[in-house]
Design a protein around this motif. Structure first.
Motif, PDB file in Angstrom:
ATOM      1  N   LEU A 192       0.828  -1.209   0.000  1.00 28.39           N
ATOM      2  CA  LEU A 192       0.000   0.000   0.000  1.00 28.39           C
ATOM      3  C   LEU A 192       0.866   1.264   0.000  1.00 28.39           C
ATOM      4  N   LEU A 193       1.922   1.253   0.790  1.00 32.62           N
ATOM      5  CA  LEU A 193       2.818   2.417   0.845  1.00 32.62           C
ATOM      6  C   LEU A 193       3.541   2.608  -0.483  1.00 32.62           C
ATOM      7  N   ASP A 194       3.933   1.511  -1.124  1.00 32.68           N
ATOM      8  CA  ASP A 194       4.561   1.590  -2.446  1.00 32.68           C
ATOM      9  C   ASP A 194       3.602   2.152  -3.484  1.00 32.68           C
ATOM     10  N   LYS A 227      -0.890   6.806   7.416  1.00 31.68           N
ATOM     11  CA  LYS A 227      -1.858   6.540   8.489  1.00 31.68           C
ATOM     12  C   LYS A 227      -2.980   5.635   7.969  1.00 31.68           C
ATOM     13  N   THR A 228      -3.415   5.900   6.731  1.00 27.70           N
ATOM     14  CA  THR A 228      -4.469   5.075   6.126  1.00 27.70           C
ATOM     15  C   THR A 228      -4.024   3.627   6.014  1.00 27.70           C
ATOM     16  N   ALA A 229      -2.785   3.421   5.543  1.00 26.64           N
ATOM     17  CA  ALA A 229      -2.251   2.063   5.380  1.00 26.64           C
ATOM     18  C   ALA A 229      -2.125   1.353   6.727  1.00 26.64           C
ATOM     19  N   LYS A 230      -1.658   2.086   7.732  1.00 24.85           N
ATOM     20  CA  LYS A 230      -1.468   1.506   9.069  1.00 24.85           C
ATOM     21  C   LYS A 230      -2.819   1.131   9.693  1.00 24.85           C
ATOM     22  N   VAL A 236      -9.262  10.475   3.909  1.00 29.49           N
ATOM     23  CA  VAL A 236      -8.624  11.745   4.267  1.00 29.49           C
ATOM     24  C   VAL A 236      -9.614  12.911   4.240  1.00 29.49           C
ATOM     25  N   VAL A 237     -10.432  13.005   3.189  1.00 29.34           N
ATOM     26  CA  VAL A 237     -11.360  14.151   3.078  1.00 29.34           C
ATOM     27  C   VAL A 237     -12.808  13.777   3.408  1.00 29.34           C
TER      28      VAL A 237
END
Length: 449
Positions: free
Chosen positions: A38-40, A46-49, A264-265
């Motif tokens: 996901l980070l890649d 924060k979303t991935a975690k 996020v939004v």
């Protein structure tokens, strides 16, 4: 789309292969790779975690169902969580006004002007609306010309005011004009900038205040990844927009924007752009997108696209020709044209379960049919209607006329013969039973009655 992410997630799930139960130990390794994938893909950290934490909580200690392996069970949990992360349910566009006013916002280069035309075309052809496009990008003359070209292309009027550099006045006047002329949707294309700046935000905020739109949509280039999410946040703080449009989803996008932006939004993705053509627009379905990200395909969307292009009368004629052994290359050509109208080939292949993985190293071009069409167009009318008469001499002439090799002509003839036999078999009792079974699927299958 999302090929890299799909591959990395697939490798992550393989860690669980062979285990009889999901445990804290084996799921930790898998989710570590999921988070890395996901980070890649440029998903917000924060979303991935948070995402992997939720998946872990749901997965720990679950016994494997009789029909599932641990890897498959985790895929289902990840799919459900991805769906929820991207919005859960599909979110439609508000068309309650008379006229409905839609304000388009976004940075320059995001595809805002083109998508304004796509949205107008979508509302005209799919929702039976009578839209008016409004050119309010007064700083870039090419934008006004571009919108007029787009409008001509889809048969939608474009309102613009030569010499007026006040977007507030233009938009207000356009709504008055729409009421006078009976337009029931007004789509206002505003100016973009290369980056968020105060002047830009103040201007679009003034337009928003003056016209009080029923829908404010933020258009963002999906290929910009995490930057897209940050830009969306800045726009939302000033405009409190209603939804997001992701463009260029057919490109080599990493997927970060699609996955992160809702969390996020807290605004839904409403539409996606999947190509350059004016009909390359799809309603965003979170569950279908989650399935595609995980390499499961999207059969429902594929069937829906096929049904949109499916001609019932044409299908009946072709069925009669198949039954009489009269199916020819002209009929084959008409089938190719219908497939081409469904969208670009790369996108269509991505909708077939497992196809993306099987063909990941195969380059699929949008004009994949051009060589076949060239060969068929080099045939005489009698050859197209009666393929059986095409001998070696005719094949050589067809090859020269189409600029293709004789081997390609032979290959097409062989494939056409095999397809004709298969279609003939489908007319038999076994084929009809299979058709009957498939017609029981959601929405049925195009061409099957």
């Amino acid at each position: 789309m999302f090929n890299n992410l799909s591959d990395k997630l697939d490798k992550a799930f393989h860690i669980l292969k062979g285990h009889g139960k999901i445990t804290e130990v084996n799921v930790a390794d898998t989710l570590k790779e999921v988070r890395r994938a996901l980070l890649d893909a440029d998903v917000n950290f924060k979303t991935a975690k948070d995402f992997t934490t939720k998946v872990k909580e749901k997965a720990i200690g679950q016994d494997v169902l009789t029909t599932l392996q641990p890897g498959q069970l985790l895929v289902k949990i990840v799919k459900d969580e991805l769906t929820e992360l991207m919005g859960g349910d599909v979110s439609g566009v508000n068309l309650s006004g008379n006229p409905t006013v839609i304000l388009m916002s976004g940075l320059q280069g995001s595809g805002k002007t083109t998508f304004s035309g796509k949205l107008a075309n979508f509302l005209k052809t799919k929702k039976n609306k009578n839209p008016l496009l409004v050119a309010c990008d007064v700083y870039r003359p090419a934008a006004i010309n571009q919108l007029h070209v787009v409008g001509d292309q889809i048969g939608v009027e474009v309102y613009s005011e030569l010499g007026n550099n006040n977007p507030v006045e233009i938009s207000v006047n356009a709504i008055k004009y729409a009421k006078e002329k009976g337009y029931n949707v007004v789509i206002v294309d505003t100016a973009g900038r290369l980056a968020v700046d105060e002047e830009m935000m103040t201007e679009i905020a003034n337009v928003h205040k003056a016209i009080q739109p029923h829908e404010t949509l933020f258009v963002v280039d999906a290929m910009t990844g995490q930057d897209a999410v940050n830009t969306a946040k800045a726009f939302n703080e000033r405009l409190n927009f209603d939804g997001v449009i992701l463009t260029k989803l057919d490109g080599d996008t990493r997927g970060g924007a699609a996955i992160s932006i809702k969390s996020v939004v807290n605004k839904p993705i409403k539409f996606v752009g999947t190509g350059e053509k004016m009909d390359a627009i799809d309603v965003f379905y979170p569950s279908r997108m989650a399935e595609r990200i995980l390499g499961m395909g999207d059969v429902v969307s594929l069937v829906e696209r096929a049904q949109e292009q499916f001609n019932e009368e044409e299908a009946r004629k072709i069925q009669k020709k198949i039954a009489k052994n009269e199916f020819g290359f002209d009929d084959f050509l008409s089938q190719i044209q219908q497939v081409k109208k469904m969208g670009n080939m790369k996108d269509l292949v991505g909708m077939i379960p497992g196809a993306s993985k099987a063909m990941k190293d195969v380059e699929i071009e949008d004009d994949a049919f051009k060589h076949i069409e060239a060969i068929i167009h080099s045939m005489t009318p009698i050859e197209r209607s009666k393929p059986a008469i095409i001998d070696v001499k005719r094949k050589n002439r067809i090859a020269k006329g189409s600029g293709r090799k004789i081997e390609e002509v032979n290959q097409l003839m062989k494939q056409f013969d095999q397809m004709s036999k298969m279609m003939k078999m489908m007319q038999g009792p076994g084929g009809k039973n299979m058709m009957k079974m498939m017609s029981g699927m959601k929405g049925g299958m195009p061409g099957m009655r």
